[in-house]
Design a protein around this motif. Sequence first.
Motif, PDB file in Angstrom:
ATOM      1  N   VAL A 178     -29.411  -1.361 -34.659  1.00 21.97           N
ATOM      2  CA  VAL A 178     -28.461  -0.259 -34.800  1.00 21.97           C
ATOM      3  C   VAL A 178     -28.804   0.498 -36.073  1.00 21.97           C
ATOM      4  O   VAL A 178     -28.966  -0.121 -37.136  1.00 21.97           O
ATOM      5  CB  VAL A 178     -27.011  -0.786 -34.868  1.00 21.97           C
ATOM      6  N   PRO A 179     -28.947   1.825 -36.030  1.00 21.64           N
ATOM      7  CA  PRO A 179     -29.261   2.585 -37.244  1.00 21.64           C
ATOM      8  C   PRO A 179     -28.170   2.415 -38.294  1.00 21.64           C
ATOM      9  O   PRO A 179     -26.982   2.393 -37.966  1.00 21.64           O
ATOM     10  CB  PRO A 179     -29.331   4.035 -36.743  1.00 21.64           C
ATOM     11  N   PRO A 180     -28.557   2.286 -39.570  1.00 18.16           N
ATOM     12  CA  PRO A 180     -27.554   2.056 -40.618  1.00 18.16           C
ATOM     13  C   PRO A 180     -26.499   3.154 -40.713  1.00 18.16           C
ATOM     14  O   PRO A 180     -25.357   2.880 -41.093  1.00 18.16           O
ATOM     15  CB  PRO A 180     -28.395   1.973 -41.901  1.00 18.16           C
ATOM     16  N   HIS A 181     -26.870   4.394 -40.374  1.00 14.86           N
ATOM     17  CA  HIS A 181     -25.885   5.465 -40.530  1.00 14.86           C
ATOM     18  C   HIS A 181     -24.710   5.295 -39.562  1.00 14.86           C
ATOM     19  O   HIS A 181     -23.613   5.782 -39.828  1.00 14.86           O
ATOM     20  CB  HIS A 181     -26.547   6.842 -40.343  1.00 14.86           C
ATOM     21  N   LEU A 182     -24.922   4.580 -38.440  1.00 14.85           N
ATOM     22  CA  LEU A 182     -23.812   4.314 -37.534  1.00 14.85           C
ATOM     23  C   LEU A 182     -22.862   3.265 -38.090  1.00 14.85           C
ATOM     24  O   LEU A 182     -21.724   3.154 -37.627  1.00 14.85           O
ATOM     25  CB  LEU A 182     -24.342   3.860 -36.172  1.00 14.85           C
ATOM     26  N   LEU A 183     -23.325   2.498 -39.077  1.00 13.96           N
ATOM     27  CA  LEU A 183     -22.467   1.517 -39.741  1.00 13.96           C
ATOM     28  C   LEU A 183     -21.828   2.083 -40.995  1.00 13.96           C
ATOM     29  O   LEU A 183     -21.180   1.353 -41.742  1.00 13.96           O
ATOM     30  CB  LEU A 183     -23.287   0.272 -40.109  1.00 13.96           C
ATOM     31  N   GLY A 184     -22.016   3.369 -41.232  1.00 15.64           N
ATOM     32  CA  GLY A 184     -21.426   3.991 -42.405  1.00 15.64           C
ATOM     33  C   GLY A 184     -22.316   3.970 -43.621  1.00 15.64           C
ATOM     34  O   GLY A 184     -21.898   4.385 -44.706  1.00 15.64           O
ATOM     35  N   ASP A 185     -23.572   3.502 -43.489  1.00 19.20           N
ATOM     36  CA  ASP A 185     -24.511   3.485 -44.603  1.00 19.20           C
ATOM     37  C   ASP A 185     -25.386   4.731 -44.513  1.00 19.20           C
ATOM     38  O   ASP A 185     -26.350   4.780 -43.741  1.00 19.20           O
ATOM     39  CB  ASP A 185     -25.365   2.215 -44.550  1.00 19.20           C
ATOM     40  N   LEU A 186     -25.050   5.740 -45.309  1.00 22.01           N
ATOM     41  CA  LEU A 186     -25.763   7.023 -45.264  1.00 22.01           C
ATOM     42  C   LEU A 186     -26.749   7.177 -46.416  1.00 22.01           C
ATOM     43  O   LEU A 186     -27.171   8.289 -46.731  1.00 22.01           O
ATOM     44  CB  LEU A 186     -24.753   8.174 -45.301  1.00 22.01           C
ATOM     45  N   GLU A 187     -27.138   6.071 -47.026  1.00 19.07           N
ATOM     46  CA  GLU A 187     -28.012   6.147 -48.194  1.00 19.07           C
ATOM     47  C   GLU A 187     -29.371   6.741 -47.847  1.00 19.07           C
ATOM     48  O   GLU A 187     -29.923   7.524 -48.613  1.00 19.07           O
ATOM     49  CB  GLU A 187     -28.189   4.743 -48.785  1.00 19.07           C
ATOM     50  N   ARG A 188     -29.909   6.384 -46.680  1.00 22.31           N
ATOM     51  CA  ARG A 188     -31.232   6.871 -46.275  1.00 22.31           C
ATOM     52  C   ARG A 188     -31.145   7.943 -45.190  1.00 22.31           C
ATOM     53  O   ARG A 188     -32.162   8.305 -44.601  1.00 22.31           O
ATOM     54  CB  ARG A 188     -32.088   5.705 -45.777  1.00 22.31           C
ATOM     55  N   ALA A 189     -29.967   8.409 -44.893  1.00 21.97           N
ATOM     56  CA  ALA A 189     -29.792   9.425 -43.849  1.00 21.97           C
ATOM     57  C   ALA A 189     -29.817  10.817 -44.464  1.00 21.97           C
ATOM     58  O   ALA A 189     -29.236  11.056 -45.527  1.00 21.97           O
ATOM     59  CB  ALA A 189     -28.478   9.209 -43.107  1.00 21.97           C
ATOM     60  N   THR A 190     -30.520  11.732 -43.817  1.00 14.17           N
ATOM     61  CA  THR A 190     -30.583  13.122 -44.251  1.00 14.17           C
ATOM     62  C   THR A 190     -30.294  14.011 -43.044  1.00 14.17           C
ATOM     63  O   THR A 190     -30.290  13.559 -41.895  1.00 14.17           O
ATOM     64  CB  THR A 190     -31.973  13.461 -44.827  1.00 14.17           C
TER      65      THR A 190
END
Length: 455
Positions: A288-300
């Motif tokens: 599961v991509p981290p941004h779906l877990l609320g971790d937007l550190e590496r999401a752009t």
Amino acid sequence: MRQLRIPFISDWLERRSESSNLENPKSWLYQALGIPTGKGIAVSAGSAMRSTAVLSCVRILAETVASLPLPVYRRMKPRGRERVEHQIGRLLQVSPNPMMTAFTFRETMMAHILLWGNCYAEIESDNSGNIVALWPIPPNRVEVMETKEGDIFYRVTTSKGEQKNIPAYAMFHIPGLGFDGKKGISVISWAKQSVELALATEQFGAEFFANGTNVGAIATHPGTLSDTAFERLQKSLREKYEGLGKSHRMMLLEEGMTFAKNTIPPNDAQFLETRKFQTLEIARIFRVPPHLLGDLERATFSNIEQQSTDFMVHSVRPWLIRWEQTISWKLFSEKENKVYYAEFLIEGMLRADSPARAAFYKEMFNIGVYSQNDIRAKENENPIEGGDRYFVPLNMLPVDMLDDYYKQKKEPIADSNQQQPITPEGGENSDEEGAKQQGATGTDPTGEPAGGQED
């Protein structure tokens, strides 16, 4: 002589051969006494859900699969398909049984397979052999068995403690990743230590903030204060410096007192990093991509859309194929399999932004792949009259017609290079006379003979 096997007791007796003592106890002794193992936490399918990362991953995958449309199609000859009304389609999209909706059924089944590695549902049929209901069964109550001939059946323990055997044709079973193709293995059991560490860090943090003392600052006096002096100093510090509105004031200290503000200890900072890493570790386990877990550190803004597409293609799609193939295998007869099949619709989840979709639809329309109503259907719009026609550019033709096309293009050129026809006899004026004769027998714009009426 055939031995009777009771799963819980037999497994415990098989482990009893391992020597254990109170100084170095084995895990089976902990479990026998009801004491959590490892770092004080017994990891199971139920306890793993106490980890926020595991809970989020299971919810995301289960709800995604449950929310996708799952219609039934009929194959058309020579190619193509059409959506049809079918009893299996009603079970998969409306209600598989009188007790739950199709969304709840698929969500429950996905939670089972994600945590236990298998999901089971008993297939209920009427006297005519038609499937009328699907009843999910918790995986911890099912045991995959084999007869002497090698035929598979399922031994189910009911909520009342009774056991019954269900033949393979009456069990809707989707196994996860495994080694024998008959039964999947729980991801939680494979990644037990990672889940255990995540639960341990959460438990440590809860106990630290519940029972620990975190002092914001320390005021030190070189001597010993009496109770009266201590209370007066404490009252003075609170009145002058405590509270948000009194922050950043200059502190005046007497009698050699010093003031020191506490910072986050290195161990506490490492604890936070450990919790963050464990979230990524569990997200990696479930893909599961981290941004779906609320971790937007590496999401752009440039990669989050691609990550969502990758999630549907590489994480969700394998589960959808498992569902589709099991449906064709267990819910359709051998004769129906040649005509009907069920397929999830994922186009809506893969839709890009509006400009990208508009460019894609325009390209598909221009080459005759989509009609106007095809595009409207994909956008969830009603069809329009005359919108089922397909258009192609005039400057395009099939490849196998290129030779005929160029042959036709060369023929007019060859005709223009031929010798001019011989003029009629009568000299130079013959053309004028011929034109006059042609005019005499022609018609004017009104339709009357151009040369007048003959006598």
